[in-house]
Design a protein around this motif. Structure first.
Motif, short mmCIF file in Angstrom:
data_model
loop_
_atom_site.label_atom_id
_atom_site.label_comp_id
_atom_site.label_asym_id
_atom_site.label_seq_id
_atom_site.Cartn_x
_atom_site.Cartn_y
_atom_site.Cartn_z
N VAL A 189 -32.19 -1.08 -18.59
CA VAL A 189 -31.59 -0.05 -17.99
C VAL A 189 -30.13 -0.19 -17.77
N LEU A 190 -29.41 0.66 -18.31
CA LEU A 190 -27.75 0.74 -18.47
C LEU A 190 -27.12 1.68 -17.72
N GLN A 191 -26.21 1.43 -17.19
CA GLN A 191 -25.45 2.71 -16.70
C GLN A 191 -23.94 2.77 -17.42
N VAL A 192 -23.99 3.95 -18.45
CA VAL A 192 -22.89 3.97 -19.40
C VAL A 192 -22.31 5.52 -19.21
N SER A 193 -21.05 5.56 -18.97
CA SER A 193 -20.28 6.82 -18.86
C SER A 193 -21.23 7.49 -17.85
N ASP A 194 -21.35 7.06 -16.59
CA ASP A 194 -21.90 7.58 -15.59
C ASP A 194 -23.39 8.14 -15.72
N ALA A 195 -24.05 7.92 -16.66
CA ALA A 195 -25.33 8.21 -16.99
C ALA A 195 -26.21 6.92 -17.27
N PRO A 196 -27.42 7.04 -17.00
CA PRO A 196 -28.46 5.91 -17.15
C PRO A 196 -29.20 6.10 -18.44
N VAL A 197 -29.20 4.93 -19.34
CA VAL A 197 -29.92 4.96 -20.52
C VAL A 197 -30.62 3.69 -20.51
N GLY A 198 -31.79 3.76 -21.09
CA GLY A 198 -32.62 2.62 -21.40
C GLY A 198 -32.94 2.09 -22.79
N LEU A 199 -32.72 0.94 -22.85
CA LEU A 199 -32.58 0.20 -24.17
C LEU A 199 -34.11 -0.51 -24.36
N ILE A 200 -34.98 0.02 -25.14
CA ILE A 200 -36.12 -0.87 -25.60
C ILE A 200 -36.03 -1.88 -26.49
N VAL A 201 -36.48 -3.05 -25.88
CA VAL A 201 -36.00 -4.48 -26.68
C VAL A 201 -37.33 -5.26 -27.03
N ASP A 202 -37.23 -6.51 -27.73
CA ASP A 202 -38.37 -6.88 -27.85
C ASP A 202 -38.68 -8.07 -26.46
N GLY A 203 -37.78 -8.18 -25.97
CA GLY A 203 -37.95 -9.03 -24.39
C GLY A 203 -36.64 -9.40 -23.98
N VAL A 204 -36.53 -10.12 -22.80
CA VAL A 204 -35.26 -10.57 -22.60
C VAL A 204 -35.15 -12.18 -22.27
N ASN A 205 -34.12 -12.62 -22.61
CA ASN A 205 -33.90 -14.42 -22.69
C ASN A 205 -33.26 -14.58 -21.10
N GLU A 206 -32.00 -14.37 -20.97
CA GLU A 206 -31.41 -14.73 -19.95
C GLU A 206 -29.97 -14.38 -19.68
N VAL A 207 -29.22 -14.63 -18.70
CA VAL A 207 -27.87 -14.18 -18.30
C VAL A 207 -27.04 -15.36 -18.88
N LEU A 208 -25.91 -15.28 -19.75
CA LEU A 208 -25.28 -16.37 -19.97
C LEU A 208 -23.84 -15.78 -19.73
#
Length: 173
Positions: free
Chosen positions: A99-118
């Motif tokens: 879930v991202l907050q872009v231009s004051d609106a939430p948007v969800g990205l469906i992805v294959d998984g998450v790795n890590e924060v780099l």
């Protein structure tokens, strides 16, 4: 380069926490799509949630899978694979929504998984304009050089720039 793993990215809801860094501007949440590694700035990520019931919405592009109701907020969902013109893949237990907050609106990205924060300092990011499309804009903000891999860093503003994702304008009488 600092790595920060998520406690359990496949849990129904995981808050995003990263190790302290000199600047959040150099922190990227990385995730796989197919065999490639992608990243988005951690500054726009609000949370990672497991896949849940998606309500379809008519007359939207194929890559907009619908919306979810997340604690009373309606969030449009974009399947990143489809957005990139890749073949559709059945969702599994590793599939998550970023879930991202872009231009004051939430948007969800469906992805294959998450790795890590780099932590990828600017000195390790190759900014390239060679990926620009016809309008001179590219979803690729840069290429983050990691030890043995490259993370494709995305411009989330361009990624979600689509009338299909924006809430309808308020009509005044």
């Amino acid at each position: 380069m600092t790595k920060t793993a998520f406690a359990d990215a496949h849990a129904p809801q995981t808050e995003v926490h990263a190790e302290p860094s000199d600047s959040i501007d150099t922190m990227y949440l990385t995730f796989p799509i197919g065999t490639e590694l992608y990243g988005v700035s951690i500054g726009v990520v609000t949370e990672i949630v497991g896949l849940q019931r998606i309500m379809s919405v008519p007359d939207v592009p194929r890559y907009i899978k619908g919306v979810i109701n997340l604690r009373g907020k309606v969030i449009p969902l974009m399947d990143v694979r489809l957005r990139f013109g890749m073949p559709e893949k059945a969702y599994d237990d590793r599939t998550v929504v970023i879930v991202l907050q872009v231009s004051d609106a939430p948007v969800g990205l469906i992805v294959d998984g998450v790795n890590e924060v780099l932590d990828i300092p600017a000195s390790q990011i190759d900014r390239t304009h060679s990926f620009s499309g016809a309008e001179g804009r590219s979803l690729v903000m840069g290429l983050g050089r990691l030890e043995e891999r490259v993370a494709i860093l995305l411009d989330v503003n361009l990624l979600v720039e689509d009338d299909a994702l924006m809430p309808p304008a308020t009509v005044e009488a």
